[in-house]
Design an enzyme around this catalytic site. Structure first.
Site, short mmCIF file in Angstrom:
data_model
loop_
_atom_site.label_atom_id
_atom_site.label_comp_id
_atom_site.label_asym_id
_atom_site.label_seq_id
_atom_site.Cartn_x
_atom_site.Cartn_y
_atom_site.Cartn_z
N LYS A 87 0.85 -1.19 0.00
CA LYS A 87 0.00 0.00 0.00
C LYS A 87 0.89 1.25 0.00
O LYS A 87 1.76 1.40 0.86
CB LYS A 87 -0.89 -0.03 1.25
O1 G3P Z 1 -9.71 2.26 4.21
C1 G3P Z 1 -9.34 3.50 4.72
C2 G3P Z 1 -9.90 3.64 6.07
O2 G3P Z 1 -9.19 2.90 7.01
C3 G3P Z 1 -10.17 5.00 6.51
O3 G3P Z 1 -11.39 4.93 7.12
O4 G3P Z 1 -13.17 5.68 8.55
O5 G3P Z 1 -10.80 6.37 9.03
O6 G3P Z 1 -12.02 7.33 7.10
P1 G3P Z 1 -11.87 6.15 8.00
#
Ligand code: G3P
Length: 218
Positions: A87
């Site tokens: 990644k």
């Molecule tokens: O896949 C990306 C993710 O981990 C971010 O999610 O909810 O922190 O915006 P969030």
């Protein structure tokens, strides 16, 4: 649409895997920290533990932000297991690294994508997956699912092999909208996946069926 789980929690990964519908796992440094995974050796051991649960597609993020550092880290991560997808953030050095990994046959997931332009660059560099963060766009009053639709359309125009991986998926409607739009993959927490099961008419219908069965056997 492939389902990835967005967590570093081994119990959640196992639970999603046991459902039989899990296609992969995405992690990031914040998710690893949330599980208390600290230090290089523990991080590596944790990726190995994840790879031992699932069949494929374990995204492991590089920390370096320079080309040489990303290549060094990415090659070490890829060497852990053929299931690893490296990644890489969508920055200038990241694009160079994605091209390098792509030429070497190492799969990549280009992360922190918030625009169609970034997605085009990642696809041109040969990213396996590109990850637009839809929840974080919603957080700043931009419709995240519109970006997914735009990128799917652009990739279709040119038959790019790069797959659109909808990330920062926060709730079941995000997931359903991603499927309607044609996202190739969606990654989300376990509760979003299991949330798809919920319907009060299912619960009441099942209750009635079981009660009627019992009555008929009395
Ligand atoms: O896949 C990306 C993710 O981990 C971010 O999610 O909810 O922190 O915006 P969030």
């Amino acid at each position: 649409m492939k389902f990835f789980i967005d967590t570093a929690n081994l119990n959640d990964i196992q639970e999603a895997y046991d459902l039989g519908i899990l296609d992969g796992v995405t992690t990031n440094p914040s998710l690893m920290a949330k599980e208390g995974i600290k230090g290089e050796a523990n991080i590596i051991a944790h990726y190995q533990a994840i790879c031992n649960i699932v069949d494929d597609n374990v995204s492991a993020e590089v920390i370096a932000t320079d080309f040489e550092g990303m290549v060094k880290e990415g090659e070490a991560l890829a060497a852990l297991s053929p299931k690893i997808v490296v990644k890489v953030p969508i920055i200038k050095e990241g694009i160079k690294a994605i091209k390098y990994f792509s030429d070497k046959g190492i799969r990549t997931n280009c992360t922190l994508v918030f625009s169609a332009g970034q997605a085009i660059l990642a696809a041109k560099a040969g990213a396996t997956y590109v990850s637009p963060f839809i929840g974080r766009l919603d957080d700043v009053s931009q419709d995240g699912t519109e970006l997914i639709e735009q990128i799917v359309h652009i990739f279709d125009n040119y038959d790019f092999e790069t797959q659109v991986l909808a990330a920062s998926v926060r709730h079941t409607m995000h997931l359903i909208q991603c499927a309607e739009i044609g996202a190739h993959v969606a990654t989300c927490p376990l509760k979003v996946i299991t949330g798809l099961l919920k319907h009060p008419l299912t619960d009441s219908g099942l209750k009635t069926f079981l009660e009627d069965y019992k009555k008929s056997q009395a």
